[in-house]
Design a protein around this motif. Structure first.
Motif, mmCIF file in Angstrom:
data_model
loop_
_atom_site.group_PDB
_atom_site.id
_atom_site.type_symbol
_atom_site.label_atom_id
_atom_site.label_comp_id
_atom_site.label_asym_id
_atom_site.label_seq_id
_atom_site.Cartn_x
_atom_site.Cartn_y
_atom_site.Cartn_z
ATOM 1 N N GLY A 147 0.796 -1.219 0.000
ATOM 2 C CA GLY A 147 0.000 0.000 0.000
ATOM 3 C C GLY A 147 0.829 1.270 0.000
ATOM 4 O O GLY A 147 0.325 2.347 -0.312
ATOM 5 N N ASP A 148 2.106 1.156 0.351
ATOM 6 C CA ASP A 148 2.991 2.322 0.298
ATOM 7 C C ASP A 148 3.275 2.690 -1.152
ATOM 8 O O ASP A 148 3.052 1.899 -2.074
ATOM 9 N N ARG A 149 3.801 3.876 -1.320
ATOM 10 C CA ARG A 149 4.232 4.339 -2.639
ATOM 11 C C ARG A 149 5.694 4.756 -2.548
ATOM 12 O O ARG A 149 6.123 5.255 -1.518
ATOM 13 N N VAL A 150 6.424 4.505 -3.631
ATOM 14 C CA VAL A 150 7.852 4.803 -3.667
ATOM 15 C C VAL A 150 8.213 5.526 -4.954
ATOM 16 O O VAL A 150 7.524 5.407 -5.970
ATOM 17 N N ASP A 151 9.291 6.287 -4.884
ATOM 18 C CA ASP A 151 9.931 6.822 -6.086
ATOM 19 C C ASP A 151 11.073 5.868 -6.427
ATOM 20 O O ASP A 151 11.841 5.461 -5.545
ATOM 21 N N VAL A 152 11.180 5.491 -7.692
ATOM 22 C CA VAL A 152 12.200 4.544 -8.144
ATOM 23 C C VAL A 152 13.292 5.311 -8.890
ATOM 24 O O VAL A 152 13.013 5.981 -9.891
ATOM 25 N N TYR A 153 14.510 5.221 -8.376
ATOM 26 C CA TYR A 153 15.672 5.852 -9.005
ATOM 27 C C TYR A 153 16.584 4.776 -9.578
ATOM 28 O O TYR A 153 16.707 3.686 -9.001
ATOM 29 N N VAL A 154 17.233 5.096 -10.681
ATOM 30 C CA VAL A 154 18.172 4.182 -11.324
ATOM 31 C C VAL A 154 19.505 4.894 -11.490
ATOM 32 O O VAL A 154 19.558 6.038 -11.944
ATOM 33 N N SER A 155 20.575 4.197 -11.107
ATOM 34 C CA SER A 155 21.935 4.733 -11.266
ATOM 35 C C SER A 155 22.716 3.832 -12.205
ATOM 36 O O SER A 155 22.747 2.622 -12.027
ATOM 37 N N ARG A 156 23.325 4.466 -13.196
ATOM 38 C CA ARG A 156 24.221 3.740 -14.105
ATOM 39 C C ARG A 156 25.220 4.717 -14.697
ATOM 40 O O ARG A 156 24.887 5.877 -14.917
ATOM 41 N N MET A 157 26.414 4.243 -14.878
ATOM 42 C CA MET A 157 27.503 5.037 -15.460
ATOM 43 C C MET A 157 27.657 6.400 -14.774
ATOM 44 O O MET A 157 27.804 7.437 -15.419
ATOM 45 N N GLY A 158 27.583 6.416 -13.449
ATOM 46 C CA GLY A 158 27.827 7.632 -12.691
ATOM 47 C C GLY A 158 26.688 8.626 -12.640
ATOM 48 O O GLY A 158 26.833 9.705 -12.084
ATOM 49 N N ALA A 159 25.551 8.301 -13.227
ATOM 50 C CA ALA A 159 24.408 9.216 -13.226
ATOM 51 C C ALA A 159 23.198 8.541 -12.593
ATOM 52 O O ALA A 159 22.977 7.352 -12.769
ATOM 53 N N THR A 160 22.434 9.328 -11.850
ATOM 54 C CA THR A 160 21.216 8.824 -11.227
ATOM 55 C C THR A 160 20.030 9.613 -11.759
ATOM 56 O O THR A 160 20.091 10.834 -11.886
ATOM 57 N N GLU A 161 18.961 8.883 -12.101
ATOM 58 C CA GLU A 161 17.758 9.545 -12.597
ATOM 59 C C GLU A 161 16.519 8.923 -11.973
ATOM 60 O O GLU A 161 16.520 7.754 -11.568
ATOM 61 N N LEU A 162 15.468 9.719 -11.889
ATOM 62 C CA LEU A 162 14.181 9.235 -11.415
ATOM 63 C C LEU A 162 13.553 8.431 -12.542
ATOM 64 O O LEU A 162 13.243 8.970 -13.604
ATOM 65 N N LEU A 163 13.381 7.142 -12.320
ATOM 66 C CA LEU A 163 12.777 6.282 -13.328
ATOM 67 C C LEU A 163 11.254 6.376 -13.270
ATOM 68 O O LEU A 163 10.587 6.462 -14.289
ATOM 69 N N ALA A 164 10.704 6.356 -12.045
ATOM 70 C CA ALA A 164 9.248 6.378 -11.901
ATOM 71 C C ALA A 164 8.870 6.925 -10.532
ATOM 72 O O ALA A 164 9.317 6.402 -9.515
ATOM 73 N N PRO A 165 8.040 7.959 -10.506
ATOM 74 C CA PRO A 165 7.561 8.476 -9.222
ATOM 75 C C PRO A 165 6.281 7.763 -8.791
ATOM 76 O O PRO A 165 5.540 7.245 -9.632
ATOM 77 N N ASP A 166 6.059 7.715 -7.496
ATOM 78 C CA ASP A 166 4.760 7.322 -6.952
ATOM 79 C C ASP A 166 4.301 5.936 -7.396
ATOM 80 O O ASP A 166 3.173 5.752 -7.845
ATOM 81 N N VAL A 167 5.177 4.938 -7.272
ATOM 82 C CA VAL A 167 4.865 3.562 -7.663
ATOM 83 C C VAL A 167 4.258 2.830 -6.463
ATOM 84 O O VAL A 167 4.785 2.883 -5.354
ATOM 85 N N LEU A 168 3.149 2.128 -6.696
ATOM 86 C CA LEU A 168 2.442 1.412 -5.638
ATOM 87 C C LEU A 168 3.147 0.110 -5.284
ATOM 88 O O LEU A 168 3.425 -0.714 -6.157
ATOM 89 N N VAL A 169 3.431 -0.084 -3.990
ATOM 90 C CA VAL A 169 4.015 -1.331 -3.487
ATOM 91 C C VAL A 169 2.868 -2.295 -3.183
ATOM 92 O O VAL A 169 1.989 -1.996 -2.377
ATOM 93 N N LEU A 170 2.873 -3.453 -3.841
ATOM 94 C CA LEU A 170 1.848 -4.468 -3.607
ATOM 95 C C LEU A 170 2.250 -5.422 -2.486
ATOM 96 O O LEU A 170 1.397 -5.922 -1.760
#
Length: 86
Positions: free
Chosen positions: A19-42
């Motif tokens: 029921g929680d929600r998370v922001d998903v970040y991805v890091s690769r090659m020295g850079a981090t970006e927001l992949l998806a905001p507000d994703v529902l945890v099942l």
């Protein structure tokens, strides 16, 4: 969202439960970006590392594009999750 996907992560900020929600970040090659905001945890489960450590497995609600991006990130990048306020 009509799909779900499960994956493990080692970088989780905050305790997660279904029921929680998370922001998903991805890091690769020295850079981090927001992949998806507000994703529902099942579902969330921890192993010996506990939340904030290692061995965290999640099931999250996704659409087709996010599922594809998460599968790619699991194999080619590092994933970090930040819990959103409840």
């Amino acid at each position: 969202l009509s799909r779900s996907t499960g994956f493990g992560v080692t970088d989780v900020q905050g305790d997660l439960v279904a029921g929680d929600r998370v922001d998903v970040y991805v890091s690769r090659m020295g850079a981090t970006e927001l992949l998806a905001p507000d994703v529902l945890v099942l579902a969330a489960a921890t192993g010996s590392g506990g939340l904030g450590g290692s061995d965290v497995s999640l099931l999250v609600a996704v659409d087709r594009d996010l599922a594809r991006a998460l599968v790619d990130a699991v194999h080619n990048a590092e994933i970090a999750l930040v819990g959103r306020p409840r």
